[in-house]
Design a protein around this motif. Structure first.
Motif, PDB file in Angstrom:
ATOM      1  N   GLN A   1       0.812  -1.211   0.000  1.00  0.00           N
ATOM      2  CA  GLN A   1       0.000   0.000   0.000  1.00  0.00           C
ATOM      3  C   GLN A   1       0.847   1.262   0.000  1.00  0.00           C
ATOM      4  O   GLN A   1       0.436   2.286  -0.491  1.00  0.00           O
ATOM      5  N   ILE A   2       2.031   1.200   0.610  1.00  0.00           N
ATOM      6  CA  ILE A   2       2.893   2.361   0.716  1.00  0.00           C
ATOM      7  C   ILE A   2       4.041   2.182  -0.266  1.00  0.00           C
ATOM      8  O   ILE A   2       4.875   1.305  -0.090  1.00  0.00           O
ATOM      9  N   PRO A   3       4.083   2.989  -1.325  1.00  0.00           N
ATOM     10  CA  PRO A   3       5.152   2.832  -2.304  1.00  0.00           C
ATOM     11  C   PRO A   3       6.518   2.996  -1.650  1.00  0.00           C
ATOM     12  O   PRO A   3       6.679   3.747  -0.691  1.00  0.00           O
ATOM     13  N   THR A   4       7.492   2.283  -2.157  1.00  0.00           N
ATOM     14  CA  THR A   4       8.857   2.419  -1.655  1.00  0.00           C
ATOM     15  C   THR A   4       9.666   3.228  -2.644  1.00  0.00           C
ATOM     16  O   THR A   4       9.256   3.434  -3.781  1.00  0.00           O
ATOM     17  N   GLY A   5      10.809   3.696  -2.210  1.00  0.00           N
ATOM     18  CA  GLY A   5      11.679   4.468  -3.084  1.00  0.00           C
ATOM     19  C   GLY A   5      11.317   5.935  -3.106  1.00  0.00           C
ATOM     20  O   GLY A   5      10.347   6.366  -2.493  1.00  0.00           O
ATOM     21  N   PRO A   6      12.082   6.717  -3.821  1.00  0.00           N
ATOM     22  CA  PRO A   6      11.850   8.157  -3.889  1.00  0.00           C
ATOM     23  C   PRO A   6      10.490   8.472  -4.503  1.00  0.00           C
ATOM     24  O   PRO A   6      10.040   7.801  -5.429  1.00  0.00           O
ATOM     25  N   ARG A   7       9.835   9.474  -3.965  1.00  0.00           N
ATOM     26  CA  ARG A   7       8.561   9.934  -4.517  1.00  0.00           C
ATOM     27  C   ARG A   7       8.260  11.326  -3.985  1.00  0.00           C
ATOM     28  O   ARG A   7       8.753  11.718  -2.947  1.00  0.00           O
ATOM     29  N   ALA A   8       7.447  12.042  -4.705  1.00  0.00           N
ATOM     30  CA  ALA A   8       6.969  13.363  -4.302  1.00  0.00           C
ATOM     31  C   ALA A   8       5.466  13.378  -4.543  1.00  0.00           C
ATOM     32  O   ALA A   8       4.985  12.835  -5.534  1.00  0.00           O
ATOM     33  N   MET A   9       4.715  13.971  -3.628  1.00  0.00           N
ATOM     34  CA  MET A   9       3.260  13.939  -3.713  1.00  0.00           C
ATOM     35  C   MET A   9       2.701  15.355  -3.591  1.00  0.00           C
ATOM     36  O   MET A   9       2.788  15.965  -2.527  1.00  0.00           O
ATOM     37  N   PRO A  10       2.132  15.896  -4.676  1.00  0.00           N
ATOM     38  CA  PRO A  10       1.472  17.202  -4.573  1.00  0.00           C
ATOM     39  C   PRO A  10       0.298  17.121  -3.599  1.00  0.00           C
ATOM     40  O   PRO A  10      -0.356  16.073  -3.487  1.00  0.00           O
ATOM     41  N   VAL A  11       0.042  18.195  -2.897  1.00  0.00           N
ATOM     42  CA  VAL A  11      -0.987  18.193  -1.856  1.00  0.00           C
ATOM     43  C   VAL A  11      -2.358  17.782  -2.398  1.00  0.00           C
ATOM     44  O   VAL A  11      -3.127  17.114  -1.708  1.00  0.00           O
TER      45      VAL A  11
ATOM     46  N   ALA B   1     -11.187  12.672  12.175  1.00  0.00           N
ATOM     47  CA  ALA B   1      -9.748  12.420  12.040  1.00  0.00           C
ATOM     48  C   ALA B   1      -9.503  11.708  10.716  1.00  0.00           C
ATOM     49  O   ALA B   1     -10.273  10.841  10.319  1.00  0.00           O
ATOM     50  N   GLU B   2      -8.428  12.098  10.040  1.00  0.00           N
ATOM     51  CA  GLU B   2      -8.031  11.442   8.793  1.00  0.00           C
ATOM     52  C   GLU B   2      -6.514  11.286   8.790  1.00  0.00           C
ATOM     53  O   GLU B   2      -5.806  12.035   9.461  1.00  0.00           O
ATOM     54  N   PHE B   3      -6.031  10.302   8.012  1.00  0.00           N
ATOM     55  CA  PHE B   3      -4.598  10.096   7.919  1.00  0.00           C
ATOM     56  C   PHE B   3      -4.201   9.710   6.502  1.00  0.00           C
ATOM     57  O   PHE B   3      -5.022   9.287   5.697  1.00  0.00           O
ATOM     58  N   HIS B   4      -2.911   9.862   6.236  1.00  0.00           N
ATOM     59  CA  HIS B   4      -2.307   9.412   4.984  1.00  0.00           C
ATOM     60  C   HIS B   4      -0.971   8.784   5.360  1.00  0.00           C
ATOM     61  O   HIS B   4      -0.085   9.466   5.899  1.00  0.00           O
ATOM     62  N   ALA B   5      -0.817   7.492   5.103  1.00  0.00           N
ATOM     63  CA  ALA B   5       0.413   6.786   5.453  1.00  0.00           C
ATOM     64  C   ALA B   5       1.544   7.204   4.522  1.00  0.00           C
ATOM     65  O   ALA B   5       1.395   7.192   3.306  1.00  0.00           O
ATOM     66  N   LEU B   6       2.673   7.587   5.112  1.00  0.00           N
ATOM     67  CA  LEU B   6       3.849   7.985   4.338  1.00  0.00           C
ATOM     68  C   LEU B   6       4.870   6.870   4.227  1.00  0.00           C
ATOM     69  O   LEU B   6       5.460   6.671   3.174  1.00  0.00           O
ATOM     70  N   TYR B   7       5.074   6.149   5.343  1.00  0.00           N
ATOM     71  CA  TYR B   7       6.194   5.217   5.397  1.00  0.00           C
ATOM     72  C   TYR B   7       5.965   4.173   6.478  1.00  0.00           C
ATOM     73  O   TYR B   7       5.381   4.469   7.526  1.00  0.00           O
ATOM     74  N   GLU B   8       6.416   2.950   6.209  1.00  0.00           N
ATOM     75  CA  GLU B   8       6.468   1.906   7.226  1.00  0.00           C
ATOM     76  C   GLU B   8       7.793   1.181   7.091  1.00  0.00           C
ATOM     77  O   GLU B   8       8.165   0.762   5.984  1.00  0.00           O
ATOM     78  N   ASP B   9       8.519   1.050   8.187  1.00  0.00           N
ATOM     79  CA  ASP B   9       9.763   0.290   8.181  1.00  0.00           C
ATOM     80  C   ASP B   9       9.421  -1.193   8.194  1.00  0.00           C
ATOM     81  O   ASP B   9       8.707  -1.650   9.077  1.00  0.00           O
ATOM     82  N   LYS B  10       9.910  -1.931   7.212  1.00  0.00           N
ATOM     83  CA  LYS B  10       9.509  -3.334   7.101  1.00  0.00           C
ATOM     84  C   LYS B  10      10.061  -4.198   8.221  1.00  0.00           C
ATOM     85  O   LYS B  10       9.521  -5.266   8.494  1.00  0.00           O
ATOM     86  N   THR B  11      11.101  -3.759   8.909  1.00  0.00           N
ATOM     87  CA  THR B  11      11.663  -4.539  10.010  1.00  0.00           C
ATOM     88  C   THR B  11      10.998  -4.198  11.341  1.00  0.00           C
ATOM     89  O   THR B  11      10.519  -5.080  12.048  1.00  0.00           O
ATOM     90  N   THR B  12      10.961  -2.911  11.695  1.00  0.00           N
ATOM     91  CA  THR B  12      10.446  -2.499  13.012  1.00  0.00           C
ATOM     92  C   THR B  12       8.955  -2.212  13.009  1.00  0.00           C
ATOM     93  O   THR B  12       8.357  -2.080  14.062  1.00  0.00           O
ATOM     94  N   LYS B  13       8.366  -2.032  11.822  1.00  0.00           N
ATOM     95  CA  LYS B  13       6.965  -1.626  11.655  1.00  0.00           C
ATOM     96  C   LYS B  13       6.711  -0.208  12.152  1.00  0.00           C
ATOM     97  O   LYS B  13       5.573   0.194  12.374  1.00  0.00           O
ATOM     98  N   ALA B  14       7.800   0.563  12.367  1.00  0.00           N
ATOM     99  CA  ALA B  14       7.641   1.983  12.692  1.00  0.00           C
ATOM    100  C   ALA B  14       6.917   2.652  11.528  1.00  0.00           C
ATOM    101  O   ALA B  14       7.115   2.270  10.371  1.00  0.00           O
ATOM    102  N   VAL B  15       6.068   3.627  11.832  1.00  0.00           N
ATOM    103  CA  VAL B  15       5.288   4.283  10.790  1.00  0.00           C
ATOM    104  C   VAL B  15       5.412   5.798  10.883  1.00  0.00           C
ATOM    105  O   VAL B  15       5.672   6.352  11.946  1.00  0.00           O
ATOM    106  N   GLU B  16       5.215   6.420   9.733  1.00  0.00           N
ATOM    107  CA  GLU B  16       5.136   7.871   9.657  1.00  0.00           C
ATOM    108  C   GLU B  16       3.893   8.202   8.856  1.00  0.00           C
ATOM    109  O   GLU B  16       3.672   7.630   7.783  1.00  0.00           O
TER     110      GLU B  16
END
Length: 140
Positions: free
Chosen positions: A17-27, A42-57
C-alpha cells in the motif's frame, strides 16, 4: 467507572500500500483515509512503514474543534504541527502547538489532543514501532 481498555490498529500499512523508493506527492493528490478507530473528524495518509520495526510515519489531520480523549501508545510518538493549532495535554499540563512546533511523547504516556482556533489542524506523526492506541472507548 474506568474506561474500557482496548487496543486498535490503523488499517494495515502493508508495503504493497505504501510505495517504496523516492517519490513526491502534490498536496492535491494526497489520499486521506478515516481510521475508523478514532472519533469522526480524524483522517490520515500513510507515508512510510519500516519493514523490520513496523515503525510508521503518517500525515494526520483533525477537523476544527476536534477532541481526541486521553489515550496512550505502546511506542514512542513524535509529532510536528504543519497547519493550525493543536493543544496537547500530558501530565495535567496543556501546551498549544503552532506550525513548526513539536511534541515527543514516550510510549505509555497518557495524553489528549484538542484542535484550537477556527480551522483544522494537520501534523506529521512518527511512531517508533507499530501504531496502536490504548485507553479509548470503542467508536460507535
Amino acid at each position: 467507572m474506568l474506561p474500557l481498555l482496548f487496543a486498535v490498529l490503523l488499517p494495515s500499512f502493508s508495503l504493497a500500500q505504501i510505495p517504496t523508493g523516492p517519490r513526491a506527492m502534490p498536496v492535491d493528490k494526497i489520499e486521506w483515509k478515516s481510521p475508523g478507530s478514532l472519533p469522526p473528524g480524524a483522517e490520515f495518509h500513510a507515508l512510510y512503514e519500516d519493514k523490520t520495526t513496523k515503525a510508521v510515519e503518517t500525515l494526520v489531520r483533525f477537523k476544527a474543534g476536534y477532541v481526541l480523549p486521553e489515550h496512550r501508545h505502546t511506542q514512542d510518538e513524535v509529532l510536528v504541527v504543519t497547519k493550525g493549532k493543536l493543544a496537547i495535554t500530558m501530565n495535567g499540563e496543556e501546551t498549544v502547538l503552532s506550525p513548526g512546533a513539536y511534541a515527543v511523547i514516550p510510549g505509555g504516556t497518557p495524553h489528549s489532543f484538542k484542535v484550537k482556533g477556527m480551522g483544522r489542524c494537520e501534523f506529521v506523526v512518527t511512531m517508533s514501532g507499530p501504531f496502536d492506541i490504548l485507553g479509548l472507548s470503542p467508536v460507535k
